[in-house]
Motif scaffolding. Sequence first.
Motif, PDB file in Angstrom:
ATOM      1  N   ILE A  48       0.852  -1.187   0.000  1.00  0.00           N
ATOM      2  CA  ILE A  48       0.000   0.000   0.000  1.00  0.00           C
ATOM      3  C   ILE A  48       0.889   1.238   0.000  1.00  0.00           C
ATOM      4  CG2 ILE A  48      -1.712   1.312   1.330  1.00  0.00           C
ATOM      5  CD1 ILE A  48      -2.769  -1.319   0.011  1.00  0.00           C
ATOM      6  N   ILE A  49       0.614   2.150  -0.924  1.00  0.00           N
ATOM      7  CA  ILE A  49       1.331   3.420  -0.998  1.00  0.00           C
ATOM      8  C   ILE A  49       0.321   4.524  -0.705  1.00  0.00           C
ATOM      9  CG2 ILE A  49       2.714   4.959  -2.432  1.00  0.00           C
ATOM     10  CD1 ILE A  49       3.449   2.467  -4.131  1.00  0.00           C
ATOM     11  N   PRO A  50       0.381   5.111   0.491  1.00  0.00           N
ATOM     12  CA  PRO A  50      -0.592   6.152   0.858  1.00  0.00           C
ATOM     13  C   PRO A  50      -0.371   7.461   0.093  1.00  0.00           C
ATOM     14  CG  PRO A  50       0.518   5.241   2.803  1.00  0.00           C
ATOM     15  CD  PRO A  50       1.270   4.772   1.595  1.00  0.00           C
ATOM     16  N   VAL A  51      -1.469   8.035  -0.370  1.00  0.00           N
ATOM     17  CA  VAL A  51      -1.430   9.361  -0.989  1.00  0.00           C
ATOM     18  C   VAL A  51      -2.315  10.263  -0.140  1.00  0.00           C
ATOM     19  CG1 VAL A  51      -1.879  10.729  -3.060  1.00  0.00           C
ATOM     20  CG2 VAL A  51      -1.033   8.367  -3.275  1.00  0.00           C
ATOM     21  N   ASN A  52      -1.654  11.076   0.669  1.00  0.00           N
ATOM     22  CA  ASN A  52      -2.339  11.968   1.595  1.00  0.00           C
ATOM     23  C   ASN A  52      -1.371  13.091   1.937  1.00  0.00           C
ATOM     24  OD1 ASN A  52      -3.258  13.275   3.950  1.00  0.00           O
ATOM     25  ND2 ASN A  52      -4.319  11.445   4.668  1.00  0.00           N
ATOM     26  N   PRO A  53      -1.658  14.321   1.488  1.00  0.00           N
ATOM     27  CA  PRO A  53      -0.723  15.424   1.724  1.00  0.00           C
ATOM     28  C   PRO A  53      -0.646  15.868   3.188  1.00  0.00           C
ATOM     29  CG  PRO A  53      -2.717  16.235   0.681  1.00  0.00           C
ATOM     30  CD  PRO A  53      -2.828  14.735   0.722  1.00  0.00           C
ATOM     31  N   ASN A  54      -1.531  15.347   4.041  1.00  0.00           N
ATOM     32  CA  ASN A  54      -1.577  15.798   5.432  1.00  0.00           C
ATOM     33  C   ASN A  54      -0.997  14.805   6.423  1.00  0.00           C
ATOM     34  OD1 ASN A  54      -2.985  18.198   4.659  1.00  0.00           O
ATOM     35  ND2 ASN A  54      -4.812  16.938   4.414  1.00  0.00           N
ATOM     36  N   ALA A  55      -0.337  13.761   5.926  1.00  0.00           N
ATOM     37  CA  ALA A  55       0.251  12.769   6.828  1.00  0.00           C
ATOM     38  C   ALA A  55       1.644  12.408   6.323  1.00  0.00           C
ATOM     39  CB  ALA A  55      -0.634  11.526   6.894  1.00  0.00           C
ATOM     40  N   SER A  56       2.505  11.934   7.223  1.00  0.00           N
ATOM     41  CA  SER A  56       3.850  11.529   6.807  1.00  0.00           C
ATOM     42  C   SER A  56       3.951  10.026   6.611  1.00  0.00           C
ATOM     43  CB  SER A  56       4.899  12.014   7.804  1.00  0.00           C
ATOM     44  OG  SER A  56       4.617  11.501   9.095  1.00  0.00           O
ATOM     45  N   THR A  57       3.270   9.250   7.475  1.00  0.00           N
ATOM     46  CA  THR A  57       3.222   7.801   7.301  1.00  0.00           C
ATOM     47  C   THR A  57       1.832   7.300   7.678  1.00  0.00           C
ATOM     48  OG1 THR A  57       4.005   7.327   9.535  1.00  0.00           O
ATOM     49  CG2 THR A  57       5.681   7.417   7.809  1.00  0.00           C
ATOM     50  N   ILE A  58       1.403   6.262   6.982  1.00  0.00           N
ATOM     51  CA  ILE A  58       0.154   5.561   7.302  1.00  0.00           C
ATOM     52  C   ILE A  58       0.426   4.078   7.056  1.00  0.00           C
ATOM     53  CG2 ILE A  58      -2.291   5.219   6.753  1.00  0.00           C
ATOM     54  CD1 ILE A  58      -2.403   8.096   5.726  1.00  0.00           C
ATOM     55  N   LEU A  59       0.004   3.246   7.979  1.00  0.00           N
ATOM     56  CA  LEU A  59       0.192   1.793   7.881  1.00  0.00           C
ATOM     57  C   LEU A  59       1.664   1.431   7.691  1.00  0.00           C
ATOM     58  CD1 LEU A  59      -2.890   0.921   5.639  1.00  0.00           C
ATOM     59  CD2 LEU A  59      -2.658   0.485   8.095  1.00  0.00           C
ATOM     60  N   GLY A  60       2.541   2.237   8.304  1.00  0.00           N
ATOM     61  CA  GLY A  60       3.973   1.973   8.233  1.00  0.00           C
ATOM     62  C   GLY A  60       4.623   2.337   6.914  1.00  0.00           C
ATOM     63  N   GLU A  61       3.880   2.977   6.033  1.00  0.00           N
ATOM     64  CA  GLU A  61       4.397   3.362   4.711  1.00  0.00           C
ATOM     65  C   GLU A  61       4.482   4.881   4.594  1.00  0.00           C
ATOM     66  OE1 GLU A  61       5.458   1.483   2.221  1.00  0.00           O
ATOM     67  OE2 GLU A  61       4.776  -0.508   2.849  1.00  0.00           O
ATOM     68  N   THR A  62       5.487   5.355   3.873  1.00  0.00           N
ATOM     69  CA  THR A  62       5.638   6.783   3.611  1.00  0.00           C
ATOM     70  C   THR A  62       4.459   7.293   2.799  1.00  0.00           C
ATOM     71  OG1 THR A  62       8.034   6.590   3.627  1.00  0.00           O
ATOM     72  CG2 THR A  62       7.115   8.518   2.502  1.00  0.00           C
ATOM     73  N   CYS A  63       3.910   8.431   3.222  1.00  0.00           N
ATOM     74  CA  CYS A  63       2.824   9.082   2.473  1.00  0.00           C
ATOM     75  C   CYS A  63       3.411  10.022   1.427  1.00  0.00           C
ATOM     76  CB  CYS A  63       1.958   9.929   3.410  1.00  0.00           C
ATOM     77  SG  CYS A  63       0.768   8.996   4.323  1.00  0.00           S
ATOM     78  N   TYR A  64       2.692  10.134   0.332  1.00  0.00           N
ATOM     79  CA  TYR A  64       3.075  11.073  -0.712  1.00  0.00           C
ATOM     80  C   TYR A  64       1.934  12.053  -0.924  1.00  0.00           C
ATOM     81  CZ  TYR A  64       6.830   7.818  -1.415  1.00  0.00           C
ATOM     82  OH  TYR A  64       7.925   7.025  -1.207  1.00  0.00           O
ATOM     83  N   PRO A  65       2.261  13.323  -1.219  1.00  0.00           N
ATOM     84  CA  PRO A  65       1.198  14.322  -1.391  1.00  0.00           C
ATOM     85  C   PRO A  65       0.360  14.119  -2.651  1.00  0.00           C
ATOM     86  CG  PRO A  65       3.386  15.333  -1.591  1.00  0.00           C
ATOM     87  CD  PRO A  65       3.595  13.903  -1.227  1.00  0.00           C
ATOM     88  N   SER A  66       0.932  13.457  -3.665  1.00  0.00           N
ATOM     89  CA  SER A  66       0.194  13.218  -4.905  1.00  0.00           C
ATOM     90  C   SER A  66       0.757  11.981  -5.584  1.00  0.00           C
ATOM     91  CB  SER A  66       0.307  14.416  -5.842  1.00  0.00           C
ATOM     92  OG  SER A  66       1.630  14.507  -6.347  1.00  0.00           O
ATOM     93  N   LEU A  67       0.025  11.470  -6.564  1.00  0.00           N
ATOM     94  CA  LEU A  67       0.491  10.302  -7.308  1.00  0.00           C
ATOM     95  C   LEU A  67       1.830  10.569  -7.993  1.00  0.00           C
ATOM     96  CD1 LEU A  67      -2.859   9.124  -8.963  1.00  0.00           C
ATOM     97  CD2 LEU A  67      -1.584   7.941  -7.150  1.00  0.00           C
ATOM     98  N   SER A  68       1.990  11.769  -8.519  1.00  0.00           N
ATOM     99  CA  SER A  68       3.218  12.085  -9.260  1.00  0.00           C
ATOM    100  C   SER A  68       4.449  12.135  -8.361  1.00  0.00           C
ATOM    101  CB  SER A  68       3.062  13.397 -10.026  1.00  0.00           C
ATOM    102  OG  SER A  68       2.779  14.452  -9.136  1.00  0.00           O
ATOM    103  N   ASP A  69       4.270  12.190  -7.055  1.00  0.00           N
ATOM    104  CA  ASP A  69       5.399  12.194  -6.128  1.00  0.00           C
ATOM    105  C   ASP A  69       5.899  10.787  -5.776  1.00  0.00           C
ATOM    106  OD1 ASP A  69       5.669  15.047  -5.665  1.00  0.00           O
ATOM    107  OD2 ASP A  69       3.740  14.910  -4.628  1.00  0.00           O
ATOM    108  N   ILE A  70       5.160   9.757  -6.169  1.00  0.00           N
ATOM    109  CA  ILE A  70       5.538   8.379  -5.843  1.00  0.00           C
ATOM    110  C   ILE A  70       6.721   7.980  -6.734  1.00  0.00           C
ATOM    111  CG2 ILE A  70       4.783   5.967  -5.820  1.00  0.00           C
ATOM    112  CD1 ILE A  70       1.904   7.038  -5.372  1.00  0.00           C
ATOM    113  N   PRO A  71       7.843   7.547  -6.116  1.00  0.00           N
ATOM    114  CA  PRO A  71       9.066   7.292  -6.896  1.00  0.00           C
ATOM    115  C   PRO A  71       9.177   5.888  -7.481  1.00  0.00           C
ATOM    116  CG  PRO A  71       9.555   7.096  -4.572  1.00  0.00           C
ATOM    117  CD  PRO A  71       8.087   7.491  -4.674  1.00  0.00           C
ATOM    118  N   GLU A  72       8.098   5.144  -7.522  1.00  0.00           N
ATOM    119  CA  GLU A  72       8.143   3.773  -8.043  1.00  0.00           C
ATOM    120  C   GLU A  72       6.882   3.484  -8.843  1.00  0.00           C
ATOM    121  OE1 GLU A  72       7.498   0.889  -4.600  1.00  0.00           O
ATOM    122  OE2 GLU A  72       7.835   2.800  -3.599  1.00  0.00           O
TER     123      GLU A  72
END
Length: 141
Positions: A48-72
């Motif tokens: 799971i890759i969280p996309v939420n600009p208001n959190a840093s981690t969710i479910l132990g995974e790094t959050c990204y502010p938008s889809l385009s910020d996901i590096p994989e």
Amino acid sequence: MAFENPSREHIKELLASAQNIAVVGLSDNPDRTSHMVAAAMQSRGYRIIPVNPNASTILGETCYPSLSDIPEPVDIVNVFRRADQVVPIAQEAVDIKAKVFWLQLDIVNEEAARIATDAGLEAIMDRCIKVEDAILNPRNN
């Protein structure tokens, strides 16, 4: 022509081949549906890759502010946003070359689905990814 979800058999194949699921609108609140669904999918082996600009981690995974910020690479973009907010998310899913654009239960937006399918993505609307996975890919615990 009216939108139609892929067949159940095809959805099963899409889920079986998916590894990374970006969840747009994933809440860090365990009482929210998005959190419960994502946690269940994570427990079933999906990344799971969280996309939420208001959190840093969710479910132990790094959050990204938008889809385009996901590096994989992302296989499925699973969306927990109101129907009137999903068109730009569909375009972003196209831009990152996701394979599937999935709108959760009760979320329908024909324009967003058309953007996704016109670019070669599979589009699924008004279906819960957790329910579909449990039905189509039952696992013994």
